[in-house]
Every structure is written in structure tokens, then in C-alpha cells.
Design an enzyme around this catalytic site. Structure first.
Site, mmCIF file in Angstrom:
data_model
loop_
_atom_site.group_PDB
_atom_site.id
_atom_site.type_symbol
_atom_site.label_atom_id
_atom_site.label_comp_id
_atom_site.label_asym_id
_atom_site.label_seq_id
_atom_site.Cartn_x
_atom_site.Cartn_y
_atom_site.Cartn_z
ATOM 1 N N ASN A 118 3.539 7.696 2.670
ATOM 2 C CA ASN A 118 4.250 8.811 2.052
ATOM 3 C C ASN A 118 3.405 10.076 1.929
ATOM 4 O OD1 ASN A 118 6.429 9.935 0.030
ATOM 5 N ND2 ASN A 118 4.473 10.053 -1.063
ATOM 6 N N ASP A 172 -8.993 7.219 -4.635
ATOM 7 C CA ASP A 172 -8.958 8.676 -4.520
ATOM 8 C C ASP A 172 -9.596 9.013 -3.178
ATOM 9 O OD1 ASP A 172 -9.288 11.419 -4.646
ATOM 10 O OD2 ASP A 172 -10.079 11.445 -6.684
ATOM 11 N N TYR A 208 4.980 22.654 8.798
ATOM 12 C CA TYR A 208 5.467 21.521 7.996
ATOM 13 C C TYR A 208 6.682 20.877 8.654
ATOM 14 C CZ TYR A 208 7.742 18.810 4.398
ATOM 15 O OH TYR A 208 8.363 17.780 3.724
ATOM 16 N N LYS A 245 7.190 17.036 10.257
ATOM 17 C CA LYS A 245 8.225 16.079 9.878
ATOM 18 C C LYS A 245 9.099 15.698 11.074
ATOM 19 C CE LYS A 245 7.143 15.388 5.605
ATOM 20 N NZ LYS A 245 6.764 14.046 5.108
ATOM 21 N N VAL A 249 0.865 -1.175 0.000
ATOM 22 C CA VAL A 249 0.000 0.000 0.000
ATOM 23 C C VAL A 249 0.905 1.229 0.000
ATOM 24 C CG1 VAL A 249 -1.740 1.316 1.262
ATOM 25 C CG2 VAL A 249 -1.851 -1.185 1.229
#
Length: 260
Positions: free
Chosen positions: A85, A58, A150, A154, A8
């Protein structure tokens, strides 16, 4: 890699995610790929050319409903590899950002990723087998002035991946963190960062980053920083004070710093 194994891959319509899916397809995995845009169907058509079974979803993976939809699409099949990801970026000063976009970064990069790993990871632990690849970033090593949320997201993923790997160390499940630097993808355009130094600078190749991450996952490595420049940056980030790193990041990410 034998035929019939199942992977996946999220965020697989473009960029590193699509390249990771290509790596899986070439290695003989059947695929379930996901992204929040119709381009995921185009990616699926291309990937079917490698001969394996490829399904596409989607779905908005910033929501629990979207993650549930992706999980349901596995149809109970054992997931041998989860390549988490999916992620979005956002430039400009935090207080100038639209909070709905801020929330989407957090919900996609952190909440949706963690929820998906919780669901699939539990299945892997029960079967005592599986590989998880989490796309973190060297951005997680430094305070991201003008990318504050952001970089913070991370930093969470980088930390989370190492912790989860340790928790699963006595099982047959491995966790690998892929930590690329700035990469040639749609990321900077979508994050409204094309007027910045980092947005317009030469970047790494997505295919190279993905290949390194895939190989690290398949060998059971804990982490991989791609590219010599990024390895140096990550090493420096471990010794410089946070305030210095934040000022350095400002030079790369502040609007108007793009070189003409």
C-alpha cells in the site's frame, strides 16, 4: 481466518494502510507493518490491542535498502498476505516540481513496490500459497494534469497487478488491485494539494476503502473499485478520449481551483 497467519502491510502508519492493517488484525493475522515515519510505532501499539503479534519497521521503501530491511524483518516466516500500500503523491505542474520529489514518487510507488512484490511473491510461488493486495487507484485510468507523475505511477500499478495476476493464475497465489478514488487521508496535504478542488472536496472514508479491498483480497478477486462515484468515473474514463480526461483532471488538480 485461523490464528497464526502472517500479513505484511506497507504504508501502515495512517490512512488506508492503517485501516488495512486493522482489517488484518481483526481477522487474526500476526502483522509486520512498515512506513517511513516514527508514527508506525504508534500504529503498532494500537494494533496489538487486537491480540495478535505486531512488529513495526520504520523504513524508506523508496530504496532497495529499505525494502531489504523490511524483508529481513519477516525473519524467514512465510507471508500469507502482502498488502503493498505504500505510496506518495505530488501536486502542481510537472515542470514546476522539484525533481527529487518526482523521483521519490516513482521510487516509492513503482520501484519499491515492485521490488517488494518480487521478493515476497517468489516466496509465495514456491509455497504455492498467498494473497497479494496492491493499492492502485482510479487515478490510473486518467492522465493526471497537475498530478502527472502520480497518476502515471498508479496507471503502472493498475496494469502491473492485472498482468501479475494472470501470470500467477495457475498457482495458489492471488493478486488483487484495490482502486479507490480520493480518500480522506493525509495524502493531499502531503502532496501540497490543499489549494485544489480535489484537495478540499469531500472524500471517501479510508476505513470503507480498506474493508472493501481486504474482503476482495480474501475472496481472491482480481480488482475492486470502491464507491459508486468512483465506479462511474472509471467507466467513463474507459470511453472518453485521453485529451478530454486530461482537461477534466486539470479542473480538479490545478493549483488555485479550491472552492472558497
Amino acid at each position: 481466518m485461523s490464528q497464526g497467519q502472517f500479513a505484511v502491510v506497507t504504508g501502515a502508519s495512517t490512512g488506508i494502510g492503517l485501516e488495512l492493517a486493522r482489517c488484518c488484525a481483526r481477522a487474526g493475522f500476526d502483522l509486520l507493518i512498515a512506513a517511513d515515519e516514527p508514527a508506525i510505532e504508534t500504529a503498532a501499539e494500537e494494533l496489538r490491542g487486537h491480540g495478535g503479534k505486531v512488529d513495526a519497521v520504520d523504513a524508506d521503501l523508496s530504496t532497495t535498502e529499505g525494502v531489504d530491511r523490511l524483508y529481513a524483518a519477516t525473519k524467514g516466516r512465510r507471508v500469507d498476505a502482502l498488502l503493498a500500500n505504500a505510496g506518495v503523491g505530488l501536486g502542481h505542474a510537472f515542470l514546476d516540481q522539484d525533481f527529487n520529489r518526482v523521483r521519490r514518487v516513482i521510487d516509492t510507488n513503482i520501484t519499491g513496490t515492485v521490488y517488494l512484490i518480487h521478493r515476497v511473491g517468489n516466496d509465495m510461488r514456491r509455497s504455492n500459497a498467498g494473497c497479494i493486495l496492491i493499492t492502485g487507484s482510479i487515478a490510473g485510468f486518467m492522465p493526471g494534469s497537475f498530478q502527472a507523475v502520480y497518476n502515471g505511477s498508479k496507471a503502472f500499478l493498475d496494469s502491473f497487478s492485472f498482468a501479475l495476476r494472470e501470470e500467477l493464475r495457475v498457482t495458489g497465489v492471488t493478486v488483487t488491485c484495490l482502486m479507490p478514488g480520493a480518500t480522506e487521508t493525509e495524502f493531499f496535504r502531503r502532496a501540497d494539494m490543499m489549494d485544489t478542488s480535489v484537495g478540499t472536496a469531500k472524500k471517501d472514508d479510508a476505513a470503507g476503502d480498506a474493508k472493501a479491498g481486504f474482503e476482495a483480497m480474501m475472496s481472491g478477486k482480481g480488482d475492486i473499485v470502491t464507491g459508486i462515484k468512483n465506479k462511474i468515473q472509471s467507466a467513463v474514463a474507459n470511453v472518453l478520449p485521453a485529451g478530454v480526461l486530461a482537461r477534466q483532471h486539470r479542473k480538479m488538480a490545478e493549483p488555485g481551483t479550491a472552492k472558497s
